[in-house]
Design an enzyme around this catalytic site. Structure first.
Site, PDB file in Angstrom:
ATOM      1  N   GLY A  61       0.830  -1.202   0.000  1.00 13.99           N
ATOM      2  CA  GLY A  61       0.000   0.000   0.000  1.00 13.99           C
ATOM      3  C   GLY A  61       0.857   1.242   0.000  1.00 13.99           C
ATOM      4  CG  ASP A 100      -6.962   9.940   6.394  1.00 13.70           C
ATOM      5  OD1 ASP A 100      -7.933  10.275   5.681  1.00 13.70           O
ATOM      6  OD2 ASP A 100      -5.899   9.502   5.931  1.00 13.70           O
TER       7      ASP A 100
END
Length: 857
Positions: free
Chosen positions: A541, A664
């Protein structure tokens, strides 16, 4: 096969299959033909040659198609039953003219559409009309000419009231016994004269699940023969008429899910024959009337979801010892302690007093209620320990003591209850070890979170391990403090050399620090080797501030995830510091666990920052939502994930000191471990809120610019608003709506002021259109405004209720204004309730099933 002169042919209640044989049409002398309760399929044969047929029974088969027109032209028919098939089409407008001698017409449980013909008035000898569970539309017809009418069953259609002429027309039906027009589209105020003119012979009246408004006319008291009155799930308002006390023959009364206000009339106590009373989900106030003590035949009483106050009367409870199905007083404002007379309810199967202001202790007399299958006391102010007398509740299946102030240990006898499948003791002040037998061996049925002094003798990430010997009273205080200080000091050792705030903000005990010297220390070389020289093959990622690699240090840690920070990016170092600051304070089973940190220089002298986490083998929520091979999430998966995320956020907002705002939250930051438990990760934008209480904290404005990811950022952050826990709640709401709809909030269709939230809000009445394909089949639009308490969900409607409850929760969390969003503790409680309902419904008492079966009488 049969003689041609045959007049009566009864082949009902056999196991005949195939189609209706065509040769039946040649038995021209038939006056009665009964083929009901078989397994016949296909279309109905043309029976036009049976000109003298008076009785035709084809009910309870699997016949399909439309009814042959010839049947509607049999002028001699007086008995026609086609119920419970798959027949459809419209009814001919001249039906009452072509079959004028009809006395019994049963067409229920089919797919007929269109209007009920007004010409049916011509069948003046009609006694029984049953056309329920179809899709009939238009205004309900007049029945004024049917003076012999006894039964009218038109429920579960789409009929309208018009000017309520059909109601007034029943004044001439002096033998009418039962009228059921529930679950239609009847709307408007119920005219007083229409009630006054209903025949006094009426024993059952059902108007439930319509849109009827206004008040109930006082004339309702004139229907003195009524034994069953169902007016629930409408828009009635005002006080409950005191004249209901005149209905001395009432056995079942349901006024639930309306907008009734004021007090419960004392005249309810005059209904001495009453067995079932449902007043839940209204706006009733005042106290529970003492006159209820006179209703000594009650077996079910539901007063939940009102604003009733005062105490629970011991006198009333002592008089209602015939209660056997249900006593529900939940979601009110009842106060004081539970009376000892609670123990007189020895026949009761389900007791719910949750979500009130009940104080004091759990009465020991509750142990006398040995028939209890469900006991719910959650959401009160109960104190003291769980009484040992409850060991007598051997039949218990559902037990909920959560969200109280209970103390002491969890009784060992709970592990001996062989029927117990759901136990919730979360958010109390319980202490000591958790039992291991019985229901405790199945952790999916036990909820104990929010009890900081509980421990476990088995692996449980949320709880500390129990000590071999029981700590003294002094050690009970000292040991948790030492554990907390030690954990904080250990992280300080790892991060202290690199984070300037740690030097002046956290002074750790030196002796404790040295006891943790064995914690892993890693170098740049270790990270380089673990990632195979930062091979692209190992990248799992990448984000704005870092790249995540899969790596391997040693067998003890196994596979790990290593986040390498992109220090050439603006604010990446701030992100590293923020993540370290946040991770120092947190540890929770729904958060990705940090193993260690690395802050050093690479071989050419560049700064190097890395964090090492547990490796989450099952990918992210983002991948699951948009990987077409996965086929979307099931409703059960959505519920479990939403509980996991809210549990993590509740911990961050309410149990961390100081509270942590993630800033987030999005699907790519929600990962799954080997057990498919959802874990929140990436605290690079996290913010610690100092000097504020949980739930609505205000922090500082962002030091790294607009915090969050496009589509998930709360509106106030874009206008310079302060960082707060409400921002996380907004992001959670968007994540929830995304899981349910499988639509990204950044889709091109959401432009020109449109958003995912507005899309869902505008389409909530068309839920089939907005739910992702894996969920759309489980819900129906008819439940949008009719979501009852989950304890009252039946199995068939459960998924519908759960999906819609989550949609509404997503909208509530993503409200434009922060003050309109719920606190995360309430969100967590809500989704936990959904999960409990969804996964434990089959294990709950079947009192509502029994109630509904009786309600169908």
């Amino acid at each position: 096969m049969f003689p041609s002169k045959l007049t009566d042919l009864d082949l009902s209640q056999n196991s005949l299959s195939g189609v209706v044989p065509s040769w039946v049409a040649n038995l021209s002398s038939l006056t009665s033909l009964d083929l009901s309760h078989n397994q016949l399929q296909g279309s109905i044969a043309d029976l036009g040659k049976l000109a003298g047929l008076e009785s035709l029974g084809l009910s309870y088969n699997s016949l399909s198609g439309i009814v042959p027109p010839s049947i509607y032209n049999m002028s001699s028919l007086n008995y026609l039953t086609l119920a419970s098939n798959n027949l459809g089409g419209t009814l001919p407008s001249d039906m009452g003219i072509t079959v004028p001698n009809l006395q019994t017409l049963s067409m229920a449980n089919n797919h007929f559409v269109g209007d009920i013909p007004a010409s049916l008035q011509n069948a003046s000898g009609m006694m029984y009309i049953h056309m329920a569970n179809n899709s009939l539309t238009g205004v309900a017809p007049s029945f004024s000419s049917m003076k012999n009418l006894e039964y009218v069953m038109l429920y579960s259609n789409h009929l309208e009231a018009g000017d309520w002429t059909f109601f007034s027309s029943l004044v001439n039906c002096t033998q009418l016994l039962k009228l059921n027009v529930g679950e239609n589209n009847l709307s408007g105020d119920l005219p007083a004269n229409s009630i006054a003119n209903l025949p006094k012979s009426l024993t059952a009246l059902t108007l439930r699940s319509n849109n009827i408004s206004g008040t109930i006319p006082l004339e309702i008291g004139n229907l003195s023969s009524l034994s069953m009155l169902y007016l629930d799930t409408n828009l009635f308002m005002g006080p409950i008429p005191f004249t209901l006390g005149q209905l001395r023959n009432l056995v079942q009364l349901s006024l639930s899910k309306n907008k009734f206000s004021g007090e419960i009339p004392l005249s309810i106590g005059d209904l001495h024959q009453l067995e079932e009373l449902y007043l839940h989900e209204n706006r009733l106030s005042g106290s529970i009337p003492e006159s209820l003590a006179s209703c000594q035949n009650l077996v079910a009483l539901n007063l939940s979801c009102n604003t009733l106050g005062g105490s629970i009367s011991g006198h009333v409870l002592g008089s209602l010892n015939q209660l056997s199905w249900l006593l529900d007083l939940s979601h009110n404002q009842l106060a004081m302690s539970l009376p000892l007379e609670m123990g007189s309810l020895i026949n009761l199967g389900s007791l719910n007093i949750s979500h009130n202001n009940i104080t004091g202790i759990i009465p020991s007399t509750l142990g006398n209620c040995v028939q209890l299958e469900s006991l719910r006391l959650e959401g009160n102010l109960l104190q003291g320990s769980i009484p040992q007398s409850l060991a007598g509740l051997k039949a218990i299946q559902v037990l909920d003591f959560s969200h109280n102030n209970l103390s002491g240990t969890i009784p060992e006898f709970l592990g001996t209850f062989t029927m117990l499948q759901y136990l919730n003791m979360s958010f109390n002040d319980l202490e000591g070890p958790i039992p291991t037998s019985g229901v405790f061996s199945n952790t999916s049925g036990v909820f104990v979170q929010g009890n900081p002094h509980l421990c476990a003798n088995f692996a449980e990430q949320e709880l500390s391990r129990c000590f071999a010997s029981v700590p003294t009273k002094e050690h009970k205080f000292v040991i948790p403090v030492l554990i907390a200080l030690s954990a904080r000091a250990a992280l300080a050792l790892i991060l202290g050399m690199f984070i300037f705030w740690l030097k002046r903000g956290y002074k750790s005990n030196e002796n404790i620090v040295h006891s943790y010297m064995e914690l892993k220390r890693i170098t740049y070389s270790d990270v380089n080797n673990a990632t195979d020289n930062f091979s692209l093959v190992n990248v799992v990622g990448s984000g704005q501030f870092g790249t995540v690699y899969k790596g391997w240090f040693d067998a003890q840690d196994g596979t790990v995830a290593i986040k390498i920070f992109k220090l050439n990016q603006h604010s990446a170092l701030h992100s590293f510091i923020a993540e370290c600051k946040a991770l120092q304070h947190i540890r929770h089973r729904n958060l990705v666990k940090v193993i260690t940190a690395c802050s050093t220089y690479d071989p050419v002298g560049n700064e190097f920052r890395a964090l090492v986490f547990e490796y989450m083998a099952n990918g992210s929520l983002e991948n699951r939502l948009h990987n077409h091979q996965c086929g979307g999430l099931s409703l059960g998966a959505v519920i479990c994930i939403s509980v996991d995320i809210s549990c993590a956020l509740d911990y961050l907002h309410n149990l961390c000191i100081p509270p942590v705002v993630h800033c987030d939250l999005k699907p790519s930051n929600i990962l799954f471990d080997n057990d498919n438990t959802a874990r929140v990760c990436d605290f690079g934008l996290a913010k610690l809120i100092h000097g504020c209480s949980s739930g609505g904290q205000s922090g500082t404005t962002s030091i790294v610019g607009l915090r969050g990811s496009i589509g998930y950022i709360p509106p106030e952050y874009g206008m310079g608003g302060e960082i707060s826990t409400e921002g996380d709640i907004y992001s959670y709401g968007i994540v929830l709506l995304k899981m349910l709809t499988r639509k990204r909030p950044t889709n091109e269709e959401f432009n020109d002021g449109s958003t995912l939230r507005k899309y869902v809000e505008a389409s909530l009445s068309r839920t089939q259109d907005i739910l992702q394909p894996g969920l759309a089949s489980v819900t129906g639009d008819q439940f949008v405004d009719q979501i009852p308490n989950f304890q009252e969900c039946n199995t068939f409607a459960l998924k519908d209720m759960c999906a819609l409850r989550l949609l509404k929760l997503g909208l509530l969390c993503s409200a434009e204004s922060p003050k309109d969003r719920p606190a995360m503790r309430d969100v967590y409680s809500e989704v936990t309730e959904v999960k409990e309902a969804f996964f434990s419904m089959d294990n709950r008492s079947n009192d509502l099933t029994l109630l509904r079966q009786k309600g169908g009488r």
